[in-house]
Design a protein around this motif. Structure first.
Motif, PDB file in Angstrom:
ATOM      1  N   GLU A  60       0.836  -1.197   0.000  1.00  0.00           N
ATOM      2  CA  GLU A  60       0.000   0.000   0.000  1.00  0.00           C
ATOM      3  C   GLU A  60       0.874   1.251   0.000  1.00  0.00           C
ATOM      4  N   THR A  61       0.525   2.202  -0.863  1.00  0.00           N
ATOM      5  CA  THR A  61       1.220   3.488  -0.894  1.00  0.00           C
ATOM      6  C   THR A  61       0.654   4.390   0.198  1.00  0.00           C
ATOM      7  N   LEU A  62       1.534   4.947   1.017  1.00  0.00           N
ATOM      8  CA  LEU A  62       1.108   5.838   2.091  1.00  0.00           C
ATOM      9  C   LEU A  62       1.133   7.300   1.662  1.00  0.00           C
ATOM     10  N   TYR A  63       2.117   7.650   0.858  1.00  0.00           N
ATOM     11  CA  TYR A  63       2.271   9.064   0.504  1.00  0.00           C
ATOM     12  C   TYR A  63       3.013   9.170  -0.820  1.00  0.00           C
ATOM     13  N   THR A  64       2.500  10.010  -1.700  1.00  0.00           N
ATOM     14  CA  THR A  64       3.157  10.293  -2.981  1.00  0.00           C
ATOM     15  C   THR A  64       3.668  11.718  -2.951  1.00  0.00           C
ATOM     16  N   PHE A  65       4.998  11.883  -3.016  1.00  0.00           N
ATOM     17  CA  PHE A  65       5.534  13.238  -2.974  1.00  0.00           C
ATOM     18  C   PHE A  65       6.004  13.723  -4.336  1.00  0.00           C
ATOM     19  N   ASP A  72       4.478  12.907  -8.345  1.00  0.00           N
ATOM     20  CA  ASP A  72       3.611  12.099  -9.195  1.00  0.00           C
ATOM     21  C   ASP A  72       3.799  12.572 -10.626  1.00  0.00           C
ATOM     22  N   ASP A  74       7.236   7.898 -10.451  1.00  0.00           N
ATOM     23  CA  ASP A  74       6.596   8.315  -9.209  1.00  0.00           C
ATOM     24  C   ASP A  74       7.550   8.083  -8.047  1.00  0.00           C
ATOM     25  N   THR A  82       7.318   7.607  -4.048  1.00  0.00           N
ATOM     26  CA  THR A  82       6.305   7.349  -3.028  1.00  0.00           C
ATOM     27  C   THR A  82       6.926   6.729  -1.783  1.00  0.00           C
ATOM     28  N   PHE A  83       6.159   6.810  -0.708  1.00  0.00           N
ATOM     29  CA  PHE A  83       6.417   6.036   0.496  1.00  0.00           C
ATOM     30  C   PHE A  83       5.287   5.027   0.627  1.00  0.00           C
ATOM     31  N   GLY A  84       5.644   3.784   0.951  1.00  0.00           N
ATOM     32  CA  GLY A  84       4.620   2.765   1.092  1.00  0.00           C
ATOM     33  C   GLY A  84       5.056   1.649   2.006  1.00  0.00           C
TER      34      GLY A  84
END
Length: 677
Positions: free
Chosen positions: A64-69, A71, A77, A79-81
């Protein structure tokens, strides 16, 4: 099941909260912030066990992706996940368990000294634990790199905890700089992965391991290279960071010096965080590395060489933590040997058992150091086994596991590592056979220096007044030792490969767990591992000695025999009441080993004698030629401007005179030109 996995980020968030609590309010709290760290890591351990149980029972995972900084659909992309699969779920339990026990042990080790800086120490432990846990469940390579670096920063802070002394700050800087050298390559590798695949995701059909597998099936080219060559370059770049963090030759020199930090920190670094991070990263990217047989062979050879190279230095060390430090380098060499040999499960199995018995040995060494009033020289000890019964028995269990003696945990995992190297070496890879031979030789040396350490520390007669009346240790020291001592005996039975091969019984639980639907579905680690076990990344098992079972028994018997021979030699040579310094009889060899093959001197020469001189030549060229040319042009402009500025006096009559003079010059010029034409 997403509801259970949704709490996975809290596994790292809890220790991070303890970091903030200890840092901001630790000096006003009982035990200076230690209780916050204990509660936080206990919570992380509980959540990790729930996550592991869920993955084991359901065979499901979570990505699961938690945060997209960033895009950027057309490029990549950022991301943090959170990625939970059998590999990360198992590693979360290992890290949180060791961190929890280290926090408890620190109550007895650090608070006994009554020193300042304890809130800073416990804050560092919390941030260290949080960083490693977040690294473990990172869903992409960029996120893993960020926490990989944060782990390095925490090690710098904790190794240099006693910064008012001379040695710890120097050791901390050395650890930071040497590992950072490898991380430069890692960073370039991360950028290369993003530029090549447009993603750094580990998992799924859109992850870069799956995209690499697809590209290799075609005729794709990247930056002028064919896919196999370019992917090998990327794999080797990432490997630079791995070799630094996991202290593989030649980037191993920082680890022995790191013993200047508090002993509980050494246990955490060696067993479950800093040094484990590199090996775990290769395991996490195994879906990618499995496609690159040349890179795997390099990994195996470096691992086998490091295992033997470090073991030779452990033979002559006199300080108990120094012996354990070189042991760590050697044992992580075995893990790299397994990974390069196609033994993904064997590598993680040895990572698991090593985490237990190495944490046990370092904490046991810490107990001895407390008793000896912080004297670490084994020649000043002796006779401690009767005075420190719990420490002795648990330390002995860890030592026998390290030596690979049956039935302790190290026997099962080290045997499988060597089995994988032997099988794939017999399948036609001379490089793997060479790595196997070095790993096998290191078994004898490991047994020798391990029993030498036990005999000098605990057996014989006390050789100093302190050893005759050692300082007592409390429950917060004995408790973690007891837990790890039991695990050092039993944890090897999660994957007893010889029993499974001989009886056909399904007792190799770790193979079954790591090779389930979650692993295959996420394409993260042992992709199609069941199909690749004996035909891995281009290696063929070939003709085995007496079949698979015969090869297994031959390899196990040989490694166990060497372990017993080395351990026996260590026992008999150092069993007397007043043991002899046998290693001094080695003469020049002993000098060479005591100076660590002059690796530190070589690196200093490389920095001062070569790199610094090249830098000075480059600086002189830059200052004299490049900047000199620019400065010369600017000097002409400045000189001309200065002279012209003098004409601008601000006096009206002077300005009128200059205008008239200029007009006369122009008229004269036009007249002359008119006459010319």
């Amino acid at each position: 099941m997403a509801g259970v996995f949704a709490y996975a980020p809290a596994i790292a968030a809890l220790p991070f909260a303890s970091f903030l609590v200890a840092l901001l309010a630790g000096k006003w709290m009982p035990k200076k912030g230690a209780l916050a760290g204990i509660l936080a890591t206990a919570g992380s351990l509980g959540l990790s066990l729930v996550v592991l149980g869920t993955v084991a029972l359901t065979g499901e995972g979570y990505n699961e992706t938690l945060y997209t900084f960033v895009d950027a659909t057309e490029t990549f992309d950022l991301t943090f996940g959170v990625l939970i699969d059998p590999l990360s779920a198992s590693m979360l339990v290992i890290v949180s368990l060791i961190a929890f026990l280290v926090h408890i042990f620190s109550l007895g080790y650090m608070n006994d000294e009554g020193e300042p800086g304890l809130p800073r120490y416990y804050a560092g432990l919390g941030l260290f634990s949080a960083s490693m846990l977040a690294f473990v469940f990172s869903s992409n390579l960029l996120m893993a790199f960020i926490f990989f670096e944060l782990v390095g920063l925490c090690s710098f802070l904790l190794i240099g905890h006693w910064f008012r002394e001379d040695a710890p700050p120097s050791a901390a800087k050395k650890a930071f700089l040497v590992t950072r050298f490898g991380d430069y390559f890692f960073l370039v590798g991360v950028v290369g992965v993003l530029a090549t695949f447009g993603t750094a995701q580990f998992a799924g059909a859109e992850g870069f391991p799956a995209l690499a597998e697809e590209a290799l099936s075609g005729s794709a080219t990247y930056f002028g290279f064919d896919a196999a060559t370019w992917f090998s370059v990327l794999g080797l770049l990432v490997l630079g960071g791995v070799m630094g963090k996991s202290a593989q030759f030649p980037l191993h020199t920082w680890l022995p010096d790191a013993m200047e930090g508090p002993t509980p920190v050494s246990a955490l670094i060696h067993a479950a965080t800093m040094v484990a991070a590199g090996v775990f990263l290769v395991a996490r990217m195994y879906g990618f590395y499995a496609l690159l047989p040349t890179v795997l062979a390099i990994i195996a050879f470096v691992g086998g060489f490091t295992a033997l190279f470090a073991a030779t230095m452990g033979l002559v060390k006199n300080e108990i933590k120094q012996v354990l430090a070189y042991s760590t380098i050697s044992q992580y060499g075995y893990m790299m040997l397994a990974l390069g040999s196609g033994g993904y499960v064997a590598a993680f199995f040895h990572l698991t058992t090593h985490a237990v018995f190495k944490a046990l040995l370092f904490l046991g060494a810490g107990s001895v150091i407390i008793a000896m009033h912080h004297d670490e020289d084994m020649w000043n000890m002796g006779g401690l086994k009767n005075e420190m019964r719990v420490t002795y028995l648990t330390f002995l269990a860890g030592s026998l596991a390290l030596a690979g003696i049956f039935p302790f945990s190290g026997f099962w995992s080290k045997d499988e590592v060597l089995y994988e190297a032997l099988v794939h070496g017999l399948g036609g890879s001379p490089l793997l056979l060479g790595a196997y031979a070095m790993g096998l030789t290191a078994v004898f040396l490991t047994g020798f220096y391990t029993l030498r350490m036990v005999m000098l520390t605990f057996h014989g007669e006390p050789r100093t007044d302190i050893a005759e009346d050692p300082h007592a240790v409390r429950w917060n020291v004995k408790g973690p030792l007891s837990v790890l001592g039991v695990l050092a005996v039993v944890i090897g039975f999660i994957n007893p490969l010889p029993i499974q091969k001989l009886t056909g019984a399904p007792v190799d639980f770790l193979h079954a767990f790591l090779d389930n639907e979650a692993s295959e579905g996420f394409l993260t680690s042992a992709h199609h591992y069941g199909e690749l076990t004996h035909d891995f990344a281009g290696y063929s098992a070939g003709t085995l000695v007496g079949g698979e079972v015969g090869t297994l028994l031959l390899g196990a018997g040989l490694s166990l025999g060497l372990a017993l021979a080395g351990s026996g030699a260590g026992y008999f040579l150092y069993r007397g009441a007043e043991p002899t310094r046998h290693t001094e009889k080695l003469g020049g060899i002993q000098t060479l080993l005591m100076h660590n093959y002059y690796q530190d001197e070589y690196q200093v020469w490389l920095a001062e004698g070569l790199t610094l001189r090249v830098a000075r030549i480059a600086d002189a060229f830059d200052q004299g030629v490049i900047d000199g040319a620019v400065n010369a042009v600017s000097s002409v402009s400045l000189f001309s401007g200065d002279r012209l500025r003098r004409l601008q006096s601000g006096i009206v009559t002077n300005n009128v005179a200059l205008l008239v003079l200029g007009l006369l010059v122009l008229l004269g010029a036009f007249a002359a030109l008119g006459g010319w034409f």
